[in-house]
Design a protein around this motif. Structure first.
Motif, PDB file in Angstrom:
ATOM      1  N   PHE A 141      36.838  71.159  -0.800  1.00  0.00           N
ATOM      2  CA  PHE A 141      38.599  71.081  -1.054  1.00  0.00           C
ATOM      3  C   PHE A 141      39.084  70.932  -1.875  1.00  0.00           C
ATOM      4  CE2 PHE A 141      36.322  74.824   0.038  1.00  0.00           C
ATOM      5  CZ  PHE A 141      36.470  75.881  -0.860  1.00  0.00           C
ATOM      6  N   GLU A 142      39.286  69.034  -0.502  1.00  0.00           N
ATOM      7  CA  GLU A 142      40.415  68.437  -0.432  1.00  0.00           C
ATOM      8  C   GLU A 142      40.075  66.848  -2.567  1.00  0.00           C
ATOM      9  OE1 GLU A 142      40.577  65.829   2.781  1.00  0.00           O
ATOM     10  OE2 GLU A 142      40.432  67.224   3.851  1.00  0.00           O
ATOM     11  N   LYS A 143      38.606  66.909  -2.463  1.00  0.00           N
ATOM     12  CA  LYS A 143      38.657  66.692  -3.340  1.00  0.00           C
ATOM     13  C   LYS A 143      38.850  67.016  -4.912  1.00  0.00           C
ATOM     14  CE  LYS A 143      34.481  65.653  -2.272  1.00  0.00           C
ATOM     15  NZ  LYS A 143      32.794  64.626  -2.326  1.00  0.00           N
ATOM     16  N   CYS A 144      38.427  68.806  -4.671  1.00  0.00           N
ATOM     17  CA  CYS A 144      39.034  69.417  -6.027  1.00  0.00           C
ATOM     18  C   CYS A 144      40.157  69.197  -6.005  1.00  0.00           C
ATOM     19  CB  CYS A 144      38.843  70.989  -6.057  1.00  0.00           C
ATOM     20  SG  CYS A 144      36.810  70.850  -5.625  1.00  0.00           S
ATOM     21  N   ARG A 145      41.348  69.964  -4.844  1.00  0.00           N
ATOM     22  CA  ARG A 145      42.696  69.674  -5.741  1.00  0.00           C
ATOM     23  C   ARG A 145      43.130  67.648  -5.968  1.00  0.00           C
ATOM     24  NH1 ARG A 145      42.761  72.455  -0.394  1.00  0.00           N
ATOM     25  NH2 ARG A 145      42.925  70.292   0.632  1.00  0.00           N
ATOM     26  N   GLU A 146      42.503  66.965  -5.476  1.00  0.00           N
ATOM     27  CA  GLU A 146      43.064  65.282  -5.533  1.00  0.00           C
ATOM     28  C   GLU A 146      43.014  65.747  -7.221  1.00  0.00           C
ATOM     29  OE1 GLU A 146      44.904  62.178  -5.559  1.00  0.00           O
ATOM     30  OE2 GLU A 146      44.833  63.864  -4.282  1.00  0.00           O
ATOM     31  N   LEU A 147      42.031  66.546  -8.063  1.00  0.00           N
ATOM     32  CA  LEU A 147      41.644  66.226  -9.357  1.00  0.00           C
ATOM     33  C   LEU A 147      42.454  66.904 -10.004  1.00  0.00           C
ATOM     34  CD1 LEU A 147      39.057  64.376 -10.917  1.00  0.00           C
ATOM     35  CD2 LEU A 147      37.255  66.451 -11.092  1.00  0.00           C
ATOM     36  N   ILE A 148      42.497  68.149  -9.484  1.00  0.00           N
ATOM     37  CA  ILE A 148      43.727  68.286 -10.138  1.00  0.00           C
ATOM     38  C   ILE A 148      44.932  68.142 -10.582  1.00  0.00           C
ATOM     39  CG2 ILE A 148      45.079  71.173  -9.519  1.00  0.00           C
ATOM     40  CD1 ILE A 148      42.324  71.784 -10.823  1.00  0.00           C
ATOM     41  N   LYS A 149      45.353  67.539  -9.243  1.00  0.00           N
ATOM     42  CA  LYS A 149      46.400  66.885  -9.258  1.00  0.00           C
ATOM     43  C   LYS A 149      46.923  65.664 -10.161  1.00  0.00           C
ATOM     44  CE  LYS A 149      46.491  66.785  -4.614  1.00  0.00           C
ATOM     45  NZ  LYS A 149      47.385  66.953  -3.224  1.00  0.00           N
ATOM     46  N   THR A 150      45.055  64.788 -10.668  1.00  0.00           N
ATOM     47  CA  THR A 150      45.057  63.885 -11.120  1.00  0.00           C
ATOM     48  C   THR A 150      44.751  63.467 -12.690  1.00  0.00           C
ATOM     49  OG1 THR A 150      43.245  62.895  -9.900  1.00  0.00           O
ATOM     50  CG2 THR A 150      45.956  62.566  -9.117  1.00  0.00           C
ATOM     51  N   LYS A 151      44.296  64.575 -12.812  1.00  0.00           N
ATOM     52  CA  LYS A 151      42.653  64.923 -14.131  1.00  0.00           C
ATOM     53  C   LYS A 151      43.232  66.091 -14.957  1.00  0.00           C
ATOM     54  CE  LYS A 151      39.512  63.012 -16.303  1.00  0.00           C
ATOM     55  NZ  LYS A 151      39.508  61.668 -16.868  1.00  0.00           N
ATOM     56  N   LYS A 152      43.573  65.799 -16.187  1.00  0.00           N
ATOM     57  CA  LYS A 152      43.860  67.338 -16.798  1.00  0.00           C
ATOM     58  C   LYS A 152      42.558  67.481 -17.127  1.00  0.00           C
ATOM     59  CE  LYS A 152      45.286  70.804 -19.832  1.00  0.00           C
ATOM     60  NZ  LYS A 152      46.063  71.903 -19.165  1.00  0.00           N
ATOM     61  N   LEU A 153      41.838  68.886 -16.459  1.00  0.00           N
ATOM     62  CA  LEU A 153      40.738  69.554 -17.103  1.00  0.00           C
ATOM     63  C   LEU A 153      39.974  70.648 -17.759  1.00  0.00           C
ATOM     64  CD1 LEU A 153      39.556  68.994 -12.970  1.00  0.00           C
ATOM     65  CD2 LEU A 153      38.807  67.354 -15.236  1.00  0.00           C
ATOM     66  N   VAL A 154      39.224  70.293 -19.310  1.00  0.00           N
ATOM     67  CA  VAL A 154      38.721  71.566 -19.486  1.00  0.00           C
ATOM     68  C   VAL A 154      38.450  73.150 -18.967  1.00  0.00           C
ATOM     69  CG1 VAL A 154      37.309  72.657 -21.524  1.00  0.00           C
ATOM     70  CG2 VAL A 154      38.001  69.891 -21.684  1.00  0.00           C
ATOM     71  N   PHE A 155      38.199  72.970 -17.754  1.00  0.00           N
ATOM     72  CA  PHE A 155      38.570  74.405 -16.985  1.00  0.00           C
ATOM     73  C   PHE A 155      38.844  73.855 -16.265  1.00  0.00           C
ATOM     74  CE2 PHE A 155      34.462  73.513 -19.924  1.00  0.00           C
ATOM     75  CZ  PHE A 155      33.831  74.461 -20.612  1.00  0.00           C
ATOM     76  N   ALA A 156      39.806  73.692 -15.865  1.00  0.00           N
ATOM     77  CA  ALA A 156      40.300  72.909 -14.448  1.00  0.00           C
ATOM     78  C   ALA A 156      39.355  73.703 -13.116  1.00  0.00           C
ATOM     79  CB  ALA A 156      41.733  74.386 -15.066  1.00  0.00           C
ATOM     80  N   ASP A 157      40.184  74.533 -12.106  1.00  0.00           N
ATOM     81  CA  ASP A 157      39.152  74.291 -11.552  1.00  0.00           C
ATOM     82  C   ASP A 157      38.000  74.778 -11.513  1.00  0.00           C
ATOM     83  OD1 ASP A 157      39.603  77.250 -12.463  1.00  0.00           O
ATOM     84  OD2 ASP A 157      39.066  77.966  -9.762  1.00  0.00           O
ATOM     85  N   GLU A 158      37.600  75.170 -11.838  1.00  0.00           N
ATOM     86  CA  GLU A 158      35.650  75.286 -12.126  1.00  0.00           C
ATOM     87  C   GLU A 158      35.085  73.632 -12.684  1.00  0.00           C
ATOM     88  OE1 GLU A 158      32.958  78.431 -14.032  1.00  0.00           O
ATOM     89  OE2 GLU A 158      34.053  77.619 -15.694  1.00  0.00           O
ATOM     90  N   GLY A 159      35.722  73.227 -13.380  1.00  0.00           N
ATOM     91  CA  GLY A 159      35.259  71.795 -13.527  1.00  0.00           C
ATOM     92  C   GLY A 159      35.182  71.122 -11.973  1.00  0.00           C
TER      93      GLY A 159
END
Length: 291
Positions: free
Chosen positions: A177-195
């Motif tokens: 979850f920590e890694k996911c949150r960091e990715l969400i905060k720093t990179k635009k993802l097509v599928f957001a949290d799923e991605g």
């Protein structure tokens, strides 16, 4: 105790209500449930992005206890966590809503137990939840089924994040979850949290499609997920038909095996509107008179 996580605002009450009823009506086990609901107030983004109300939560808990007095419904307001972690992030305007991101806070709350089943609200159980809940996920972060379209268009093991059986102990160990949150905060993802979940996974267990069937309903389907799907007739188009659109469930899908759930949903929704909403209206009128 079986532990379920829903996420959403006051507008997805119908989904939570119908999904809970499907669990109660398709489960033989007498083991109690705890339904955790992550919700938040981000009405600064959109006026209807408001939390599930206390009246809605009270009604869901009363309903849950009518099936088993040990059942619980626990509302957790994650507004502070959202503002701290995701406010202004590249994925705040993701394809669904910011409420799709908040399951990524599951490791931040002590109330969340070691085994947790996350469910999108647009699902109905067709068979006993124990067929999924009893899956051995020791050594895995989570178990999930493939995405119906993603497995063809993106990757054979691209999973749908609408049904996730989490091993929270393992997730905390790997920092999922920590890694996911960091990715969400720093990179635009097509599928957001799923991605983010897919990219940050260390080890997942693949489930049969019957545990998250997003297009068809078979006799052995455990969960029918009413996500957006493609229709070829009368012309190629997509439609987002949810289970609480009862008329369309009958007319377009021709389903009748959910009728006991859906008719109970209609009855309970009407009861909620009569009892809870009428009380709220009276209280509001009395407050205005006092002012």
């Amino acid at each position: 105790m079986k532990n379920i996580l829903f996420c959403g605002n006051c507008k997805v009450f119908d989904g939570m209500l119908s999904a809970m009823l499907s669990i109660f009506k398709r489960t033989d086990s007498k083991e109690p449930f705890t339904f955790f609901i992550f919700t938040m107030d981000v009405s600064h983004l959109k006026p209807d992005y408001t939390p599930l109300t206390d009246g809605q939560v009270a009604f869901l808990e009363e309903l849950a206890k009518s099936y088993n007095s040990e059942n619980r419904v626990v509302k957790i307001d994650v507004t502070d966590a959202y503002m701290r972690e995701f406010s202004g992030c590249p994925n705040e305007g993701c394809y669904c809503s910011p409420y799709t991101l908040i399951r990524l806070f599951a490791d931040l709350y002590e109330e969340i137990p070691e085994k947790l089943l996350y469910l999108d609200v647009d699902i109905l159980f067709n068979r006993d939840i124990d067929l999924l809940w009893n899956t051995d996920i020791e050594g895995f972060e989570y178990a999930a089924a493939r995405d119906h379209y993603g497995k063809f268009l993106i990757h054979p093991n691209f999973v749908n994040a609408g049904v996730l059986l989490f091993n929270m102990k393992e997730c905390k160990k790997t920092g999922l979850f920590e890694k996911c949150r960091e990715l969400i905060k720093t990179k635009k993802l097509v599928f957001a949290d799923e991605g983010a979940i897919i990219r940050c996974t260390t080890k997942k267990k693949m489930l049969s499609q019957r545990f998250n069937d997003q297009k068809f309903l078979y006799k052995n389907t455990v969960i029918r997920h009413f996500s957006k799907r493609l229709f070829w007739t009368p012309y190629p188009h997509t439609a987002n038909i949810k289970q609480w659109n009862v008329t369309k469930i009958h007319k377009i899908f021709g389903y009748e095996n959910f009728d006991d759930i859906l008719y109970e949903y209609i009855y309970q929704k009407n009861r909620f509107e009569r009892e809870i909403c009428s009380v709220s209206s009276v209280s509001s009128a009395e407050t205005q008179k006092m002012n």
